[in-house]
Design a protein around this motif. Structure first.
Motif, PDB file in Angstrom:
ATOM      1  N   ASP A  99       0.837  -1.206   0.000  1.00  0.00           N
ATOM      2  CA  ASP A  99       0.000   0.000   0.000  1.00  0.00           C
ATOM      3  C   ASP A  99       0.871   1.254   0.000  1.00  0.00           C
ATOM      4  O   ASP A  99       0.577   2.241  -0.694  1.00  0.00           O
ATOM      5  CB  ASP A  99      -0.921   0.019   1.220  1.00  0.00           C
ATOM      6  CG  ASP A  99      -2.048  -0.999   1.112  1.00  0.00           C
ATOM      7  OD1 ASP A  99      -2.307  -1.468  -0.019  1.00  0.00           O
ATOM      8  OD2 ASP A  99      -2.648  -1.336   2.150  1.00  0.00           O
ATOM      9  N   ALA A 100       1.953   1.214   0.777  1.00  0.00           N
ATOM     10  CA  ALA A 100       2.869   2.361   0.825  1.00  0.00           C
ATOM     11  C   ALA A 100       3.531   2.567  -0.539  1.00  0.00           C
ATOM     12  O   ALA A 100       3.717   3.701  -0.982  1.00  0.00           O
ATOM     13  CB  ALA A 100       3.928   2.138   1.900  1.00  0.00           C
ATOM     14  N   ALA A 101       3.874   1.455  -1.201  1.00  0.00           N
ATOM     15  CA  ALA A 101       4.500   1.555  -2.521  1.00  0.00           C
ATOM     16  C   ALA A 101       3.526   2.157  -3.529  1.00  0.00           C
ATOM     17  O   ALA A 101       3.912   2.984  -4.364  1.00  0.00           O
ATOM     18  CB  ALA A 101       4.944   0.167  -2.986  1.00  0.00           C
ATOM     19  N   ARG A 102       2.268   1.744  -3.448  1.00  0.00           N
ATOM     20  CA  ARG A 102       1.263   2.328  -4.345  1.00  0.00           C
ATOM     21  C   ARG A 102       1.081   3.816  -4.050  1.00  0.00           C
ATOM     22  O   ARG A 102       0.841   4.619  -4.955  1.00  0.00           O
ATOM     23  CB  ARG A 102      -0.074   1.591  -4.187  1.00  0.00           C
ATOM     24  CG  ARG A 102      -0.247   0.428  -5.154  1.00  0.00           C
ATOM     25  CD  ARG A 102      -1.669  -0.087  -5.150  1.00  0.00           C
ATOM     26  NE  ARG A 102      -1.998  -0.726  -3.879  1.00  0.00           N
ATOM     27  CZ  ARG A 102      -1.802  -2.024  -3.625  1.00  0.00           C
ATOM     28  NH1 ARG A 102      -1.284  -2.795  -4.559  1.00  0.00           N
ATOM     29  NH2 ARG A 102      -2.119  -2.537  -2.456  1.00  0.00           N
ATOM     30  N   GLY A 103       1.217   4.156  -2.781  1.00  0.00           N
ATOM     31  CA  GLY A 103       1.044   5.546  -2.375  1.00  0.00           C
ATOM     32  C   GLY A 103       2.104   6.472  -2.944  1.00  0.00           C
ATOM     33  O   GLY A 103       1.851   7.678  -3.114  1.00  0.00           O
ATOM     34  N   ILE A 104       3.286   5.938  -3.241  1.00  0.00           N
ATOM     35  CA  ILE A 104       4.336   6.780  -3.815  1.00  0.00           C
ATOM     36  C   ILE A 104       4.389   6.658  -5.343  1.00  0.00           C
ATOM     37  O   ILE A 104       5.336   7.106  -5.986  1.00  0.00           O
ATOM     38  CB  ILE A 104       5.715   6.447  -3.220  1.00  0.00           C
ATOM     39  CG1 ILE A 104       6.109   4.997  -3.521  1.00  0.00           C
ATOM     40  CG2 ILE A 104       5.733   6.710  -1.729  1.00  0.00           C
ATOM     41  CD1 ILE A 104       7.545   4.667  -3.117  1.00  0.00           C
ATOM     42  N   ARG A 110       6.096  -2.851 -10.924  1.00  0.00           N
ATOM     43  CA  ARG A 110       7.234  -2.367 -10.118  1.00  0.00           C
ATOM     44  C   ARG A 110       7.121  -2.872  -8.686  1.00  0.00           C
ATOM     45  O   ARG A 110       8.128  -3.217  -8.063  1.00  0.00           O
ATOM     46  CB  ARG A 110       7.297  -0.847 -10.158  1.00  0.00           C
ATOM     47  CG  ARG A 110       7.740  -0.297 -11.509  1.00  0.00           C
ATOM     48  CD  ARG A 110       7.911   1.207 -11.440  1.00  0.00           C
ATOM     49  NE  ARG A 110       9.028   1.575 -10.578  1.00  0.00           N
ATOM     50  CZ  ARG A 110       9.256   2.816 -10.137  1.00  0.00           C
ATOM     51  NH1 ARG A 110       8.404   3.788 -10.446  1.00  0.00           N
ATOM     52  NH2 ARG A 110      10.293   3.085  -9.386  1.00  0.00           N
ATOM     53  N   ILE A 111       5.912  -2.898  -8.154  1.00  0.00           N
ATOM     54  CA  ILE A 111       5.722  -3.425  -6.802  1.00  0.00           C
ATOM     55  C   ILE A 111       6.114  -4.895  -6.746  1.00  0.00           C
ATOM     56  O   ILE A 111       6.799  -5.342  -5.822  1.00  0.00           O
ATOM     57  CB  ILE A 111       4.258  -3.235  -6.345  1.00  0.00           C
ATOM     58  CG1 ILE A 111       3.949  -1.752  -6.161  1.00  0.00           C
ATOM     59  CG2 ILE A 111       3.989  -4.002  -5.047  1.00  0.00           C
ATOM     60  CD1 ILE A 111       2.481  -1.467  -5.878  1.00  0.00           C
ATOM     61  N   LEU A 112       5.693  -5.648  -7.766  1.00  0.00           N
ATOM     62  CA  LEU A 112       6.023  -7.068  -7.816  1.00  0.00           C
ATOM     63  C   LEU A 112       7.534  -7.289  -7.919  1.00  0.00           C
ATOM     64  O   LEU A 112       8.103  -8.090  -7.172  1.00  0.00           O
ATOM     65  CB  LEU A 112       5.325  -7.714  -9.017  1.00  0.00           C
ATOM     66  CG  LEU A 112       5.633  -9.207  -9.260  1.00  0.00           C
ATOM     67  CD1 LEU A 112       5.087 -10.057  -8.119  1.00  0.00           C
ATOM     68  CD2 LEU A 112       5.043  -9.657 -10.592  1.00  0.00           C
ATOM     69  N   GLY A 113       8.178  -6.561  -8.837  1.00  0.00           N
ATOM     70  CA  GLY A 113       9.595  -6.775  -9.085  1.00  0.00           C
ATOM     71  C   GLY A 113      10.514  -6.206  -8.028  1.00  0.00           C
ATOM     72  O   GLY A 113      11.576  -6.783  -7.749  1.00  0.00           O
ATOM     73  N   ARG A 114      10.136  -5.101  -7.423  1.00  0.00           N
ATOM     74  CA  ARG A 114      11.057  -4.425  -6.491  1.00  0.00           C
ATOM     75  C   ARG A 114      10.718  -4.656  -5.020  1.00  0.00           C
ATOM     76  O   ARG A 114      11.550  -4.384  -4.153  1.00  0.00           O
ATOM     77  CB  ARG A 114      11.059  -2.924  -6.794  1.00  0.00           C
ATOM     78  CG  ARG A 114      11.547  -2.613  -8.215  1.00  0.00           C
ATOM     79  CD  ARG A 114      11.695  -1.128  -8.440  1.00  0.00           C
ATOM     80  NE  ARG A 114      12.720  -0.550  -7.566  1.00  0.00           N
ATOM     81  CZ  ARG A 114      13.060   0.736  -7.573  1.00  0.00           C
ATOM     82  NH1 ARG A 114      12.449   1.572  -8.410  1.00  0.00           N
ATOM     83  NH2 ARG A 114      13.985   1.192  -6.771  1.00  0.00           N
ATOM     84  N   ILE A 115       9.505  -5.127  -4.745  1.00  0.00           N
ATOM     85  CA  ILE A 115       9.125  -5.304  -3.337  1.00  0.00           C
ATOM     86  C   ILE A 115       8.689  -6.737  -3.041  1.00  0.00           C
ATOM     87  O   ILE A 115       9.291  -7.415  -2.199  1.00  0.00           O
ATOM     88  CB  ILE A 115       7.991  -4.322  -2.943  1.00  0.00           C
ATOM     89  CG1 ILE A 115       8.503  -2.886  -3.042  1.00  0.00           C
ATOM     90  CG2 ILE A 115       7.479  -4.618  -1.538  1.00  0.00           C
ATOM     91  CD1 ILE A 115       7.465  -1.830  -2.781  1.00  0.00           C
ATOM     92  N   GLU A 116       7.672  -7.206  -3.747  1.00  0.00           N
ATOM     93  CA  GLU A 116       7.093  -8.512  -3.400  1.00  0.00           C
ATOM     94  C   GLU A 116       8.056  -9.666  -3.661  1.00  0.00           C
ATOM     95  O   GLU A 116       8.248 -10.524  -2.795  1.00  0.00           O
ATOM     96  CB  GLU A 116       5.781  -8.718  -4.160  1.00  0.00           C
ATOM     97  CG  GLU A 116       4.665  -7.780  -3.695  1.00  0.00           C
ATOM     98  CD  GLU A 116       3.372  -7.974  -4.479  1.00  0.00           C
ATOM     99  OE1 GLU A 116       2.298  -7.974  -3.849  1.00  0.00           O
ATOM    100  OE2 GLU A 116       3.449  -8.125  -5.711  1.00  0.00           O
TER     101      GLU A 116
END
Length: 201
Positions: A99-104, A110-116
């Motif tokens: 949620d924080a990643a979507r917020g920025i 990008r969320i999948l590749g860099r965070i999840e």
């Protein structure tokens, strides 16, 4: 013996790479769907319950003897731990982080590749390690289909039961498989330490 050892490890590693790509992609596609996750896990579980000799017996008339049935069998047997651990790892990511990643302003990819995926990587690697150990043993049975590796040494020894060298030859092949499995697991463990961010370890 050295050639068989090399072929054994080479076949396992190559099949693991293929199974990892398939398993991770399947896990990514289904982890948000309880039905999809259950179906993918159940299907790969069913494959794993099929006896090795039976699967090879089905594959031989279709693809012939040699490398092809061995590779197909190893990839199929390696899928369950990788798919299951990918689903578990991705599902365990804290929603607050995404949620924080979507917020920025980060998009889904990008969320999948860099965070999840980085957060799920330790779980995925654990599945790969389990698959590696299974594949090491299963490939020995693939000698039944004229596959590569140390299974040929074991089968050759068992075929000469009664001769003085039969049991030592079979035991040598078995011990080498165990040693190579431990070495490969150590390498995967080292890869995990090098590729996992310090904050996740």
């Amino acid at each position: 013996m050295l050639t068989d050892s090399y072929l054994h490890v080479s076949a396992v590693v190559q099949c693991l790479v293929v199974a990892s790509v398939i398993g991770v992609v399947v896990g990514i596609l289904v982890y948000r769907s309880p039905i999809g996750s259950a179906a993918a896990t159940a299907l790969s579980s069913v494959i794993l319950t099929v006896p090795s000799f039976a699967l090879l017996g089905v594959l031989i008339p279709i693809v012939g003897l040699g490398v092809a049935p061995s590779v197909i069998a190893l990839v199929l047997y390696s899928l369950l731990p990788i798919i299951r651990n990918t689903i578990i790892g991705l599902s365990s990511v804290d929603p607050a982080v995404t949620d924080a990643a979507r917020g920025i302003g980060m998009n889904r990819l990008r969320i999948l590749g860099r965070i999840e995926l980085p957060l799920a990587w330790p779980s995925i690697l654990s599945g790969i390690r389990v698959s590696a150990q299974m594949a090491m043993g299963i490939l020995a049975i693939a000698a039944y289909a004229k596959g590569p590796g140390l299974g040929n040494l074991i089968f050759s020894g068992l075929a000469r039961v009664g001769s003085p060298t039969a049991v030592p030859q079979a035991l040598t092949g078995t011990v080498l498989i165990v040693i190579l499995a431990l070495i490969l697991d150590g390498i995967l463990l080292a890869i995990g330490k090098l590729t996992t961010p310090k904050g996740i370890r």
